[in-house]
Design an enzyme around this catalytic site. Structure first.
Site, short mmCIF file in Angstrom:
data_model
loop_
_atom_site.label_atom_id
_atom_site.label_comp_id
_atom_site.label_asym_id
_atom_site.label_seq_id
_atom_site.Cartn_x
_atom_site.Cartn_y
_atom_site.Cartn_z
N GLY A 115 12.32 -19.27 -39.41
CA GLY A 115 13.23 -20.38 -39.10
C GLY A 115 14.66 -20.14 -39.56
N ALA A 116 15.03 -18.88 -39.78
CA ALA A 116 16.37 -18.59 -40.28
C ALA A 116 17.29 -18.06 -39.18
CB ALA A 116 16.29 -17.59 -41.43
N ASP A 165 16.06 -12.31 -27.86
CA ASP A 165 15.39 -11.99 -29.12
C ASP A 165 14.26 -10.99 -28.92
OD1 ASP A 165 17.07 -14.00 -29.83
OD2 ASP A 165 15.50 -15.48 -30.23
C1 GLA Z 1 17.41 -18.41 -29.79
C2 GLA Z 1 16.75 -18.02 -28.46
C3 GLA Z 1 17.57 -16.95 -27.73
C4 GLA Z 1 19.04 -17.38 -27.62
C5 GLA Z 1 19.58 -17.85 -28.96
C6 GLA Z 1 20.96 -18.43 -28.85
O1 GLA Z 1 17.40 -17.33 -30.67
O2 GLA Z 1 15.45 -17.53 -28.69
O3 GLA Z 1 17.01 -16.71 -26.47
O4 GLA Z 1 19.21 -18.35 -26.63
O5 GLA Z 1 18.74 -18.83 -29.57
O6 GLA Z 1 21.85 -17.48 -28.42
#
Ligand code: GLA
Length: 380
Positions: A115-116, A165
Site C-alpha cells: 500500500g505504499a 506496474d
Molecule cells: C497505480 C496503477 C497504475 C497507474 C498508477 C498511476 O499504480 O496500478 O496503473 O495508473 O496508479 O499512475
C-alpha cells in the site's frame, strides 16, 4: 539448489523474484494511452513453489503469517482473503484464456511495502504469472505476462488500473527507466542521468480508499473523452487531445472532470518533454518537470496528501535534489527523488529529520537502484 525460505516448502521446484517499481514521471496517464517512465526497483516479492498433485492452490504469505488454500475451479474473489486475490486472479485470467493452470503449493515474502505506491500487488501478480508461465508452458513474453496480470487486477480484483506496474515488474532493466508507450506497447530503456541516485521516501501513510477513488478518476477521464468527442470527433483517449485544443474546449467539461482531465493532458505533454531531457542526461531539467508533475497531481488530479507535499517541499530545498514528486496512485505512500549521487546520503538524513520535526511522523527513506524485471530459477 534453491535455498528454501520456509520449512513449509523445504525443496521448492521454483524460485522467483518480481520487483516493485517507482514511476519517475507520467502519473495516471497509463489508462489514458500516455507514455510512462517507471523503473523496477531492488525490492522484491520472493516466491517459492512446487506443483501440487491436484488442482488446489495452497498459499502461505510469510510476512502476514497467513495461509489459505482454494481449488482452481470456480474462483471467486469474495471467497478469498484480500492478499490471495492477486495470485488467484492470475490463475483466473489464464483460465479465461483457456490456458492450463496447475495446482501449486507456494510460499512468499516481500520487501515491497504494502500500500505504499510501489506496486506490491503487481509484483505478486507477476511473480505468480511467471511461475505458471514456466510450469504450464504458456510461452508468454514478459509483456504478455504483464497484460495477463493487468487483466487479473481489472476483472478479478476490481481495480481498473493501467498496465504500467505489471509492465515494470515484468520488463525492468537494470540501471534504466523504461519509456513505455501504453498505446503502442513499445518500450525503450533509458539510462538514469549520469551521477544521479533514486531516493524513495515513504511517508508512512498508507493508502485508504485507493481502489474506489482510483476507479472514479478513471471514469472522469472517460467522461472527458465522451464530451470532448463532440468537438474533436475521432479522439480515442485523452492522449489524442493536445494542450491547445484542451485549453479551448475545457469550459465544456464539468469542473472536477475538467481539473482531472487537464492533469492528464498536461502530464502526457510533460512526459514527452521529459524523455528528451532524460535522453540528454539532463537531470536538472528532468527534475524540474518532476516538481511540476507533483504540483499537478496535488492541485488538479487531487491525489496527494499533506505528508507527500511536505516531503516534496523539503526535498526541493535540500542540496543536490534535481526533482521530487509523489509516485504511484497517490493518497499516501511514497515520493521519488532524483538526487545527485554525491549528495544522496546527506539528502536522506536531511529529509528524514525535517519530515519528523514537521509532522511528528517517521519516514523510511532509502536509495534504490533500477533493477531487472522478474527472474525465475528452477530447482534440481
Ligand atoms: C497505480 C496503477 C497504475 C497507474 C498508477 C498511476 O499504480 O496500478 O496503473 O495508473 O496508479 O499512475
Amino acid at each position: 539448489m534453491i535455498k528454501p525460505i520456509s520449512s513449509d516448502l523445504p525443496t521448492p521446484q521454483f524460485d522467483i523474484r518480481a520487483p516493485g517499481r517507482v514511476n519517475l514521471l507520467g502519473e495516471h496517464v497509463d489508462y489514458n494511452d500516455g507514455i510512462v517512465l517507471p523503473a523496477a526497483i531492488d525490492r522484491y516479492v520472493h516466491l517459492q513453489a512446487s506443483q501440487n498433485a491436484d488442482d488446489v492452490v495452497e498459499l502461505t504469505a510469510l510476512d502476514l503469517g497467513q495461509k489459505t488454500s482454494f481449488p482452481l475451479e470456480n474462483l471467486k474473489a469474495e471467497n478469498l482473503p484480500d492478499w490471495a486475490r492477486y495470485p488467484a486472479g492470475v490463475a483466473w485470467a489464464a483460465m479465461q484464456r483457456g490456458l492450463k493452470v496447475s495446482g501449486i503449493r507456494a510460499v512468499f515474502t516481500s520487501t515491497v511495502p504494502i500500500g505504499a505506491g510501489l506496486s506490491s500487488s503487481a509484483a505478486v501478480e507477476v511473480a505468480f504469472g511467471a511461475l505458471w508461465n514456466e510450469l504450464n508452458g504458456w510461452g508468454m513474453s514478459r509483456l504478455e505476462l504483464a497484460r495477463l496480470c493487468q487483466q487479473a487486477e481489472n476483472q478479478f480484483v476490481g481495480v481498473n488500473c493501467g498496465l504500467m506496474d505489471q509492465f515494470a515488474s515484468a520488463c525492468g532493466v537494470e540501471g534504466h527507466a523504461l519509456m513505455f508507450d501504453t498505446r503502442s506497447l513499445e518500450y525503450e530503456p533509458v539510462p538514469l542521468p549520469p551521477g544521479s541516485a533514486l531516493v524513495i521516501a515513504d511517508s508512512g501513510v498508507r493508502r485508504s480508499l485507493a481502489g474506489s477513488v482510483y476507479n472514479q478518476r478513471r471514469a472522469d477521464c472517460e467522461e472527458a473523452v465522451r464530451i470532448l468527442r463532440n468537438f474533436l470527433p475521432g479522439i480515442g483517449s485523452l492522449r489524442d487531445v493536445g494542450v491547445e485544443d484542451f485549453n479551448q474546449l475545457a469550459h465544456h467539461l464539468p469542473e472536477q472532470v475538467r481539473l482531472h482531465a487537464r492533469h492528464v493532458v498536461e502530464e502526457i505533454d510533460r512526459v514527452q518533454k521529459a524523455v528528451e531531457w532524460l535522453k540528454q542526461g539532463n537531470g536538472k531539467a528532468f527534475g524540474q518537470l518532476m516538481y511540476e508533475g507533483h504540483a499537478s497531481l496535488r492541485d488538479l488530479y487531487q491525489v496527494s496528501i499533506p505528508e507527500l507535499d511536505i516531503l516534496v517541499e523539503i526535498a526541493s530545498r535540500l542540496p543536490g535534489c534535481f526533482g521530487a514528486r509523489l509516485t504511484g496512485a497517490g493518497f499516501g505512500g511514497c515520493t521519488v527523488n532524483l538526487v545527485e549521487e554525491e549528495a544522496a546520503q546527506t539528502f536522506v538524513q536531511g529529509l528524514a529529520q525535517e519530515y519528523t520535526s514537521r509532522t511528528g511522523k517517521r519516514a523510511e527513506i532509502y536509495i534504490c537502484h533500477a533493477s531487472e524485471g522478474v527472474s525465475l530459477q528452477k530447482g534440481q
